[in-house]
Write an enzyme that holds these catalytic residues in place. Structure first.
Site, PDB file in Angstrom:
ATOM      1  N   LYS A 135      44.087  30.648  28.360  1.00 25.11           N
ATOM      2  CA  LYS A 135      43.706  29.668  29.389  1.00 25.11           C
ATOM      3  C   LYS A 135      43.342  28.387  28.644  1.00 25.11           C
ATOM      4  CE  LYS A 135      42.240  32.717  33.091  1.00 25.11           C
ATOM      5  NZ  LYS A 135      41.129  33.288  33.856  1.00 25.11           N
TER       6      LYS A 135
ATOM      7  N   LYS B 143      42.888  42.569  41.122  1.00 22.16           N
ATOM      8  CA  LYS B 143      41.548  42.686  40.550  1.00 22.16           C
ATOM      9  C   LYS B 143      41.026  44.093  40.791  1.00 22.16           C
ATOM     10  CE  LYS B 143      41.056  38.359  39.288  1.00 22.16           C
ATOM     11  NZ  LYS B 143      40.660  37.894  37.975  1.00 22.16           N
TER      12      LYS B 143
HETATM   13  O1  164 Z   1      45.908  32.050  40.038  1.00 25.37           O
HETATM   14  C1  164 Z   1      45.023  31.759  39.240  1.00 25.37           C
HETATM   15  O2  164 Z   1      44.659  30.575  39.039  1.00 25.37           O
HETATM   16  C2  164 Z   1      44.330  32.871  38.513  1.00 25.37           C
HETATM   17  C3  164 Z   1      43.274  33.470  39.313  1.00 25.37           C
HETATM   18  C4  164 Z   1      42.418  34.407  38.490  1.00 25.37           C
HETATM   19  O3  164 Z   1      42.804  35.528  38.341  1.00 25.37           O
HETATM   20  C5  164 Z   1      41.208  33.906  37.917  1.00 25.37           C
HETATM   21  C6  164 Z   1      40.716  32.665  38.192  1.00 25.37           C
HETATM   22  C7  164 Z   1      39.412  32.275  37.805  1.00 25.37           C
HETATM   23  C8  164 Z   1      38.574  33.156  37.177  1.00 25.37           C
HETATM   24  C9  164 Z   1      38.941  34.577  37.131  1.00 25.37           C
HETATM   25  O4  164 Z   1      38.537  35.264  38.260  1.00 25.37           O
HETATM   26  C10 164 Z   1      40.440  34.713  37.029  1.00 25.37           C
HETATM   27  C11 164 Z   1      40.921  35.522  35.912  1.00 25.37           C
HETATM   28  O5  164 Z   1      40.160  36.308  35.401  1.00 25.37           O
HETATM   29  O6  164 Z   1      42.057  35.380  35.440  1.00 25.37           O
HETATM   30 MG    MG Z   2      41.302  37.358  33.952  1.00 18.15          MG
END
Ligand code: 164
Ligand code: MG
Length: 379
Positions: A263, A164
């Protein structure tokens, strides 16, 4: 499909480590597992992936629960459907609330696959026997701590590392990472933390051979993403922006990205995910499946959709143990050297373990055929 009742199992799960993004830090995960039970007592399971607060998107769990209880579960129980693809059509008059829709639809997909004794991946048209997975790492207090977390995950064999970023924790942090890990498949996720005013920072990331920059700009801004993509060598990947098939079509036509993160919850379920998959494939836009810090049920749905041919990049569906001391499914999801084997069992391919779930369970609510959609304008 003879669905008799819908149960909403509301869980509070504690994550092993806090997860920090540009919009906040998360430690507890409030998850709803949806169970669709048919007249023969067979159960299918889905997971609603809304966040606790409307920070990632406008959806949040309290609202999703109301939407499922008031509208989607009663509607499903009062309308006989023949196939899970019918669910999207049934829910269509109701605007958005995609994660609530997807949670219920997911339970219907699993139930249908079990009724027909086939794995969910095959029912969806999947062609892979195993899927490559990467891992998503949150921001850490210091770059040193992040380097340690990356080293751990590289040792575990994950196929790519996602970190991130946010303003102030970007170019120099990635330089430090690249200093130590010269060749690992690396990508960054900004969760909309930048605007086009930050173009110099975003261009500076081009030097680090990143696989992609995920969601640098605002979710609704396909135009600025297109402007940005024209000026970057690194592919832009859209996450939050792709909240429907129409958004995917817009992004592809405008050139707002070169990669899409699908997603399942964000786009409204597996039927919509398949539609986006086919569209992207036609336009040579590679996909990967993102995660929403799911428990095992959501994780297995993600693996099933990743078996479709155009999911060519490693997804965020890491092992259950990435987030949980104990997952709610048996067997848990396990990545060996960054590869997850796809189950040949019917449905999602693992049992929901009510014994394990007990420790997280706050409440179960059951919706039956007697519950009518709670609407003022409904005939
Ligand atoms: O391992 C995972 O489930 C992904 C984690 C992750 O990066 C995210 C989970 C939930 C919301 C966001 O912050 C995010 C993303 O942006 O992909
Ligand atoms: Mg993302």
């Amino acid at each position: 499909m003879n669905i008799k009742e819908i149960k909403l199992h509301q869980l509070m799960m504690n994550m092993k480590h806090p997860f920090t993004t540009s919009f906040g830090t998360q430690q507890d995960r409030f998850i709803t597992i949806i169970e669709a039970v048919d007249e023969n007592g067979l159960s299918g399971f889905g997971e609603c992936v809304s966040g606790e607060d409307p920070l990632y998107s406008e959806e949040f769990m309290d609202a999703s629960l109301i939407a499922m209880k008031k509208y989607f579960a009663p509607l499903l129980l009062q309308n006989e459907i023949k196939h899970p693809d019918d669910v999207w059509e049934l829910f269509k008059p109701f605007k958005r609330n995609n994660m609530a829709k997807a949670g219920i639809e997911g339970a219907v997909w699993d139930l249908y696959a079990k009724q027909h004794d086939i794995p969910l991946s095959k029912l969806l048209g999947g062609v892979k026997e195993n899927v490559d997975v990467g891992v998503s790492l949150g921001l850490e207090e210091t770059d040193e701590l992040l380097l340690e977390r990356i080293a751990e995950k590289v040792d575990e064999g994950y196929k790519r590392i996602k970190v991130k970023i946010k303003p102030g924790r970007d170019v120099e942090m990635i330089r430090t990472i690249r200093g130590k890990f010269k060749d690992i498949p690396l990508m960054v996720d900004a969760n909309s933390a930048y605007t086009l005013d930050d173009i110099d920072t975003l261009k500076a990331l081009d030097q680090f051979k990143l696989m992609m920059i995920e969601q640098p700009l605002a979710a609704g801004d396909l135009i600025d993403h297109a402007k940005l993509q024209r000026q970057l060598k690194t592919p832009v990947c859209l996450d939050e922006s792709i909240d429907s098939y129409e958004a995917a079509r817009g992004a592809i036509e405008l050139g707002s990205c070169r990669i899409i993160n699908v997603k399942v919850g964000r786009v409204g379920g597996l039927t919509q995910s398949k539609k986006i998959h086919d569209l992207a494939q036609k336009h040579h836009i590679p996909l990967w499946c993102g995660g929403m810090l799911e428990a095992g049920v959501g994780r297995l749905h993600n693996i099933a959709i990743t078996t479709l041919g155009n999911f060519t990049l490693p997804g965020d569906t890491a092992s259950s143990s990435r987030y949980w001391h104990e997952d709610i499914i048996t067997p848990e999801v396990t990545a060996e050297n960054g590869v997850v084997e796809v189950s040949h069992e019917p449905g999602i391919g693992a049992e929901v373990d009510f014994g394990k779930m007990e420790q997280y369970l706050q409440k179960t609510e059951t919706i039956t055929k007697e519950d009518t959609p709670d609407m003022i304008f409904y005939d």
